[in-house]
Design a protein around this motif. Structure first.
Motif, PDB file in Angstrom:
ATOM      1  N   TYR A 110       0.838  -1.209   0.000  1.00 16.70           N
ATOM      2  CA  TYR A 110       0.000   0.000   0.000  1.00 16.70           C
ATOM      3  C   TYR A 110       0.869   1.254   0.000  1.00 16.70           C
ATOM      4  CZ  TYR A 110      -3.809   3.155   1.215  1.00 16.70           C
ATOM      5  OH  TYR A 110      -4.727   4.164   1.207  1.00 16.70           O
ATOM      6  N   SER A 113       2.524   2.913  -3.243  1.00 17.41           N
ATOM      7  CA  SER A 113       1.851   3.747  -4.255  1.00 17.41           C
ATOM      8  C   SER A 113       2.465   5.131  -4.345  1.00 17.41           C
ATOM      9  CB  SER A 113       0.356   3.874  -3.938  1.00 17.41           C
ATOM     10  OG  SER A 113       0.149   4.719  -2.832  1.00 17.41           O
ATOM     11  N   GLY A 308      -3.215  -1.564  -3.238  1.00 17.69           N
ATOM     12  CA  GLY A 308      -2.307  -1.859  -2.134  1.00 17.69           C
ATOM     13  C   GLY A 308      -2.113  -3.344  -1.909  1.00 17.69           C
TER      14      GLY A 308
END
Ligand SMILES: [Zn+2]
Length: 309
Positions: A110, A113, A308
């Motif tokens: 996650y 990103s 994620g």
């Protein structure tokens, strides 16, 4: 959020902290306006409630974010502050849960990103050093006002003996015990100065039983109130990392940051963080994924969100 950063100049000293001045207007012509005034820290990356987000959606069909010349957060040093009288004797799962959340964010898929985004100080790493929590049982009276929240954050930093990260990567999250009432947002992030040092901070309403800010996590792993603040925490921390301060780093032509562009869309029922705890948390916008057509669609159908996973 919508951002305009034009008027910056004056800084006002309010006791131990200094609010960074920035002219800021919020809204898209639909009557959505924040508390932002000159001489107050701006509300950045406002996580609008579902109804407000939906009302603004039509104006948000802007593609990728562009870079606006500022810094990013190369990493984050986090502390969670739980502010308000009702945190005294609290026995629910939010405090332990958010410690688990922040402790597992760094190194998770996650968090990755954000790693495509850079600023004048390098690339965002998504790494987090979590320093734990502090319960401040003084009344939480901000009503979301950015200057008051900054003063409460600074008071908690001082009372807890927190050493502010001198790199500017300190991110201090204040979890209120107050419901949002008529406010049309769930959380926001901002920045300012505490005891002479620059900080990032974020504000979160109490979201228990609040349908407009509820990710509808049905996993049974968390109380509803914890699941709700965990979801908006993913939005705000990811945004702070990629657009932490004036003059701003990454946002689109409508003023939307990476969390805004994927608000209230979920690429997976649960996302595992690096310490194994699982959360229902919205995805974050990736320019690269949008360009490659590999993301999942946001509420405008643009395939730039990363789940994620
Ligand atoms: Zn946002």
């Amino acid at each position: 959020m919508y951002r305009k950063t034009i008027l910056a100049t004056v800084a006002i000293s309010l006791g131990a902290f200094v609010a960074v001045a920035e002219g800021q207007s919020q809204g898209n012509g639909s009557g959505v306006v924040d508390h932002g005034q000159a001489n107050e820290p701006p509300m950045l990356g406002i996580h609008w409630d579902k109804n407000t987000h939906a009302a603004m959606g039509a104006g948000r069909r802007v593609a990728n974010m562009t870079y606006h010349g500022g810094k990013i957060m190369t990493s984050a040093t986090t502390v969670a502050f739980f502010r308000g009288t009702s945190w005294s004797g609290y026995s629910g799962d939010k405090i332990t849960g958010m410690d688990q959340w922040y402790s597992g964010f760094g190194g998770s898929n996650y968090s990755k990103s954000v790693t495509e985004y850079s600023g004048t100080n390098g690339y965002a790493s998504g790494q987090v050093t979590h320093q734990g929590h502090f319960v401040d049982t003084r009344a939480e009276t901000s009503k979301g006002n950015t200057s008051v929240v900054l003063s409460e954050v600074c008071a908690a930093i001082t009372s807890s003996g927190t050493q502010i990260d001198p790199s500017g990567n300190g991110y201090y999250a204040l979890y209120s015990d107050q419901p949002r009432g008529s406010a049309n947002y769930c959380a926001y992030h901002s920045y300012g100065t505490c005891n002479g040092q620059g900080i990032q901070f974020a504000f979160f309403w109490k979201l228990d039983g609040d349908a407009g800010c509820d990710p509808q996590d049905t996993s049974g792993l968390h109380s509803q109130g914890l699941a709700a603040i965990a979801n908006v925490s993913g939005h705000e921390l990811s945004e702070a990392m990629t657009d932490p301060a004036s003059p701003g780093a990454w946002y689109d032509a409508a003023g939307a940051e990476n969390g805004d562009k994927c608000a209230w869309t979920f690429g997976a029922p649960l996302v595992a963080f690096s310490n194994g705890y699982q959360w229902k948390v919205q995805g974050e916008w990736s320019n690269a994924a949008y360009t490659a057509g590999t993301g999942y669609p946001n509420s405008s159908g643009q395939k730039g969100c990363l789940s994620g996973l």
